[in-house]
Design an enzyme around this catalytic site. Sequence first.
Site, PDB file in Angstrom:
ATOM      1  N   ARG A  53     -10.169   0.794   8.454  1.00  0.00           N
ATOM      2  CA  ARG A  53      -9.561  -0.510   8.685  1.00  0.00           C
ATOM      3  C   ARG A  53     -10.480  -1.441   9.464  1.00  0.00           C
ATOM      4  O   ARG A  53     -10.148  -2.588   9.702  1.00  0.00           O
ATOM      5  CB  ARG A  53      -8.295  -0.272   9.491  1.00  0.00           C
ATOM      6  CG  ARG A  53      -7.195  -1.252   9.288  1.00  0.00           C
ATOM      7  CD  ARG A  53      -6.022  -0.623  10.011  1.00  0.00           C
ATOM      8  NE  ARG A  53      -4.856  -1.398   9.989  1.00  0.00           N
ATOM      9  CZ  ARG A  53      -3.754  -1.062   9.307  1.00  0.00           C
ATOM     10  NH1 ARG A  53      -3.719  -0.007   8.549  1.00  0.00           N
ATOM     11  NH2 ARG A  53      -2.690  -1.792   9.406  1.00  0.00           N
ATOM     12  N   ARG A 102      11.621  -6.043   5.125  1.00  0.00           N
ATOM     13  CA  ARG A 102      11.518  -4.588   4.898  1.00  0.00           C
ATOM     14  C   ARG A 102      12.514  -3.845   5.796  1.00  0.00           C
ATOM     15  O   ARG A 102      12.714  -4.189   6.953  1.00  0.00           O
ATOM     16  CB  ARG A 102      10.102  -4.112   5.229  1.00  0.00           C
ATOM     17  CG  ARG A 102       9.960  -2.586   5.161  1.00  0.00           C
ATOM     18  CD  ARG A 102       8.528  -2.116   5.182  1.00  0.00           C
ATOM     19  NE  ARG A 102       7.746  -2.717   6.241  1.00  0.00           N
ATOM     20  CZ  ARG A 102       6.418  -2.629   6.327  1.00  0.00           C
ATOM     21  NH1 ARG A 102       5.727  -1.976   5.402  1.00  0.00           N
ATOM     22  NH2 ARG A 102       5.779  -3.209   7.322  1.00  0.00           N
ATOM     23  N   ARG A 113      -0.460  -9.531  12.822  1.00  0.00           N
ATOM     24  CA  ARG A 113      -1.086  -8.483  11.996  1.00  0.00           C
ATOM     25  C   ARG A 113      -1.904  -9.103  10.862  1.00  0.00           C
ATOM     26  O   ARG A 113      -2.977  -8.610  10.510  1.00  0.00           O
ATOM     27  CB  ARG A 113      -0.022  -7.539  11.451  1.00  0.00           C
ATOM     28  CG  ARG A 113       0.550  -6.635  12.546  1.00  0.00           C
ATOM     29  CD  ARG A 113       1.921  -6.098  12.184  1.00  0.00           C
ATOM     30  NE  ARG A 113       1.905  -5.261  11.010  1.00  0.00           N
ATOM     31  CZ  ARG A 113       2.961  -5.068  10.218  1.00  0.00           C
ATOM     32  NH1 ARG A 113       4.114  -5.679  10.469  1.00  0.00           N
ATOM     33  NH2 ARG A 113       2.868  -4.268   9.184  1.00  0.00           N
ATOM     34  N   ARG A 172      11.228  -2.019  11.155  1.00  0.00           N
ATOM     35  CA  ARG A 172      10.075  -1.582  11.949  1.00  0.00           C
ATOM     36  C   ARG A 172       9.863  -2.554  13.100  1.00  0.00           C
ATOM     37  O   ARG A 172      10.012  -3.764  12.925  1.00  0.00           O
ATOM     38  CB  ARG A 172       8.822  -1.548  11.059  1.00  0.00           C
ATOM     39  CG  ARG A 172       8.413  -0.155  10.648  1.00  0.00           C
ATOM     40  CD  ARG A 172       7.332  -0.130   9.613  1.00  0.00           C
ATOM     41  NE  ARG A 172       6.085  -0.747  10.019  1.00  0.00           N
ATOM     42  CZ  ARG A 172       4.959  -0.717   9.289  1.00  0.00           C
ATOM     43  NH1 ARG A 172       4.956  -0.087   8.130  1.00  0.00           N
ATOM     44  NH2 ARG A 172       3.866  -1.303   9.711  1.00  0.00           N
ATOM     45  N   LYS A 224       0.842  -1.206   0.000  1.00  0.00           N
ATOM     46  CA  LYS A 224       0.000   0.000   0.000  1.00  0.00           C
ATOM     47  C   LYS A 224       0.881   1.263   0.000  1.00  0.00           C
ATOM     48  O   LYS A 224       0.660   2.176  -0.786  1.00  0.00           O
ATOM     49  CB  LYS A 224      -0.923   0.015   1.234  1.00  0.00           C
ATOM     50  CG  LYS A 224      -1.857  -1.190   1.317  1.00  0.00           C
ATOM     51  CD  LYS A 224      -2.759  -1.139   2.538  1.00  0.00           C
ATOM     52  CE  LYS A 224      -2.043  -1.227   3.870  1.00  0.00           C
ATOM     53  NZ  LYS A 224      -1.358  -2.537   4.119  1.00  0.00           N
TER      54      LYS A 224
HETATM   55  P1  AP5 Z   1       4.858  -1.647   1.875  1.00  0.00           P
HETATM   56  O1  AP5 Z   1       4.509  -0.804   0.695  1.00  0.00           O
HETATM   57  O2  AP5 Z   1       5.610  -1.004   2.982  1.00  0.00           O
HETATM   58  O3  AP5 Z   1       3.549  -2.430   2.391  1.00  0.00           O
HETATM   59  P2  AP5 Z   1       2.266  -1.912   3.160  1.00  0.00           P
HETATM   60  O4  AP5 Z   1       1.092  -2.534   2.526  1.00  0.00           O
HETATM   61  O5  AP5 Z   1       2.291  -0.419   3.289  1.00  0.00           O
HETATM   62  O6  AP5 Z   1       2.529  -2.636   4.560  1.00  0.00           O
HETATM   63  P3  AP5 Z   1       2.401  -2.092   6.044  1.00  0.00           P
HETATM   64  O7  AP5 Z   1       3.138  -3.081   6.901  1.00  0.00           O
HETATM   65  O8  AP5 Z   1       2.809  -0.657   6.154  1.00  0.00           O
HETATM   66  O9  AP5 Z   1       0.860  -2.225   6.272  1.00  0.00           O
HETATM   67  P4  AP5 Z   1       0.090  -2.297   7.590  1.00  0.00           P
HETATM   68  O10 AP5 Z   1      -1.297  -2.098   7.107  1.00  0.00           O
HETATM   69  O11 AP5 Z   1       0.340  -3.481   8.403  1.00  0.00           O
HETATM   70  O12 AP5 Z   1       0.764  -1.149   8.477  1.00  0.00           O
HETATM   71  P5  AP5 Z   1       0.374   0.351   8.837  1.00  0.00           P
HETATM   72  O13 AP5 Z   1       1.611   1.134   8.845  1.00  0.00           O
HETATM   73  O14 AP5 Z   1      -0.793   0.796   8.049  1.00  0.00           O
HETATM   74  O15 AP5 Z   1       5.705  -2.903   1.334  1.00  0.00           O
HETATM   75  C1  AP5 Z   1       6.200  -3.886   2.219  1.00  0.00           C
HETATM   76  C2  AP5 Z   1       7.580  -4.332   1.764  1.00  0.00           C
HETATM   77  O16 AP5 Z   1       7.457  -5.003   0.508  1.00  0.00           O
HETATM   78  C3  AP5 Z   1       8.577  -3.186   1.518  1.00  0.00           C
HETATM   79  O17 AP5 Z   1       9.872  -3.616   1.860  1.00  0.00           O
HETATM   80  C4  AP5 Z   1       8.491  -2.928   0.008  1.00  0.00           C
HETATM   81  O18 AP5 Z   1       9.693  -2.433  -0.518  1.00  0.00           O
HETATM   82  C5  AP5 Z   1       8.176  -4.315  -0.526  1.00  0.00           C
HETATM   83  N1  AP5 Z   1       7.291  -4.312  -1.698  1.00  0.00           N
HETATM   84  C6  AP5 Z   1       6.157  -3.587  -1.866  1.00  0.00           C
HETATM   85  N2  AP5 Z   1       5.585  -3.865  -3.057  1.00  0.00           N
HETATM   86  C7  AP5 Z   1       6.372  -4.796  -3.652  1.00  0.00           C
HETATM   87  C8  AP5 Z   1       6.303  -5.499  -4.904  1.00  0.00           C
HETATM   88  N3  AP5 Z   1       5.307  -5.304  -5.777  1.00  0.00           N
HETATM   89  N4  AP5 Z   1       7.277  -6.395  -5.182  1.00  0.00           N
HETATM   90  C9  AP5 Z   1       8.304  -6.632  -4.294  1.00  0.00           C
HETATM   91  N5  AP5 Z   1       8.406  -6.002  -3.095  1.00  0.00           N
HETATM   92  C10 AP5 Z   1       7.463  -5.094  -2.781  1.00  0.00           C
HETATM   93  O19 AP5 Z   1      -0.144   0.152  10.340  1.00  0.00           O
HETATM   94  C11 AP5 Z   1       0.743  -0.179  11.383  1.00  0.00           C
HETATM   95  C12 AP5 Z   1      -0.023  -0.310  12.689  1.00  0.00           C
HETATM   96  O20 AP5 Z   1      -0.622   0.957  13.017  1.00  0.00           O
HETATM   97  C13 AP5 Z   1      -1.201  -1.292  12.663  1.00  0.00           C
HETATM   98  O21 AP5 Z   1      -0.783  -2.609  12.936  1.00  0.00           O
HETATM   99  C14 AP5 Z   1      -2.093  -0.715  13.775  1.00  0.00           C
HETATM  100  O22 AP5 Z   1      -1.610  -1.049  15.044  1.00  0.00           O
HETATM  101  C15 AP5 Z   1      -1.922   0.777  13.592  1.00  0.00           C
HETATM  102  N6  AP5 Z   1      -2.922   1.348  12.669  1.00  0.00           N
HETATM  103  C16 AP5 Z   1      -2.688   1.943  11.471  1.00  0.00           C
HETATM  104  N7  AP5 Z   1      -3.838   2.348  10.906  1.00  0.00           N
HETATM  105  C17 AP5 Z   1      -4.823   2.006  11.773  1.00  0.00           C
HETATM  106  C18 AP5 Z   1      -6.237   2.132  11.755  1.00  0.00           C
HETATM  107  N8  AP5 Z   1      -6.878   2.725  10.726  1.00  0.00           N
HETATM  108  N9  AP5 Z   1      -6.936   1.642  12.799  1.00  0.00           N
HETATM  109  C19 AP5 Z   1      -6.325   1.060  13.861  1.00  0.00           C
HETATM  110  N10 AP5 Z   1      -4.986   0.908  13.934  1.00  0.00           N
HETATM  111  C20 AP5 Z   1      -4.244   1.365  12.907  1.00  0.00           C
HETATM  112 MG    MG Z   2       2.494   0.908   4.903  1.00  0.00          MG
END
Ligand code: AP5
Ligand code: MG
Length: 217
Positions: A90, A129, A173, A162, A14
């Site tokens: 979410r 990552r 997760r 992270r 994402k």
């Molecule tokens: P990346 O693009 O970083 O993936 P992502 O989908 O953004 O993954 P996240 O781990 O950030 O998602 P998440 O939803 O768990 O975390 P968030 O920060 O929102 O890519 C991942 C890796 O793969 C990278 O190394 C990248 O280079 C590689 N990659 C990407 N695309 C690729 C491809 N096509 N081919 C090869 N490699 C690739 O949330 C974190 C925490 O915050 C949650 O657990 C929760 O506790 C809290 N939180 C956040 N939002 C909320 C909410 N709305 N409600 C409640 N809690 C929340």
């Molecule tokens: Mg992310």
Amino acid sequence: MAIYVLLGPPGVGKGTLAEMLCAHFGFLHISTGDILREEVRRGSELGRRAQSFMDSGGLVPDETICAIMASRLQEDEVRRRGCLLDGFPRTLPQAEAFDRLVSQGAPAVERVVLLQAGDELLMQRLTARRVCGACRAVFNVLFTPPRQDGVCDKCGGALEQRGDDTEATARARLRVYGQQTEPLVRFYDQRGLVLRVDASQDKHEVRSQVCAALHLA
Ligand code: AP5
Ligand code: MG
């Protein structure tokens, strides 16, 4: 300008897709995860409250997230530049709160981009990552490694992992995604808004499929 929701499990790409689309089209990127991590870094009251939920792989309470988003979504910039929502909504209560904000004047969702990939690939992407501690650029030691081990290509900063990218927390997760976030697919499917994309492909391929389907040129 349009509001797009990026939906999909942890590690599906994402943030990576959002960066590419924002750099090219000038959209605003609102990532609730990035907002929360910044609060944790600053040691704010919100950051202290959020940290234990994030460290365990669980979700921060809906009221906290909805309060943050209620003010962000009313900003002029959202309407002016268009916006990619990464990580919000979410849960069903968050999606319902979003609907209430729209009825009070916030812009409505144009499409929901659902990025999909298998759990084992997601686990590889998450545990490999690395993020630059200085400029926040994202790398992956398996798929997009930096030129020099542990060093950011863009600014020379040190790369970090992270806190929630450990094997155990990443698995937690993924479970939480299945239980609390996946029901949103049906919620938005009923409105005909969901665009499904195979995100196991190369990131440039993912980007071009999304751009074609959304008629972004
Ligand atoms: P990346 O693009 O970083 O993936 P992502 O989908 O953004 O993954 P996240 O781990 O950030 O998602 P998440 O939803 O768990 O975390 P968030 O920060 O929102 O890519 C991942 C890796 O793969 C990278 O190394 C990248 O280079 C590689 N990659 C990407 N695309 C690729 C491809 N096509 N081919 C090869 N490699 C690739 O949330 C974190 C925490 O915050 C949650 O657990 C929760 O506790 C809290 N939180 C956040 N939002 C909320 C909410 N709305 N409600 C409640 N809690 C929340
Ligand atoms: Mg992310």
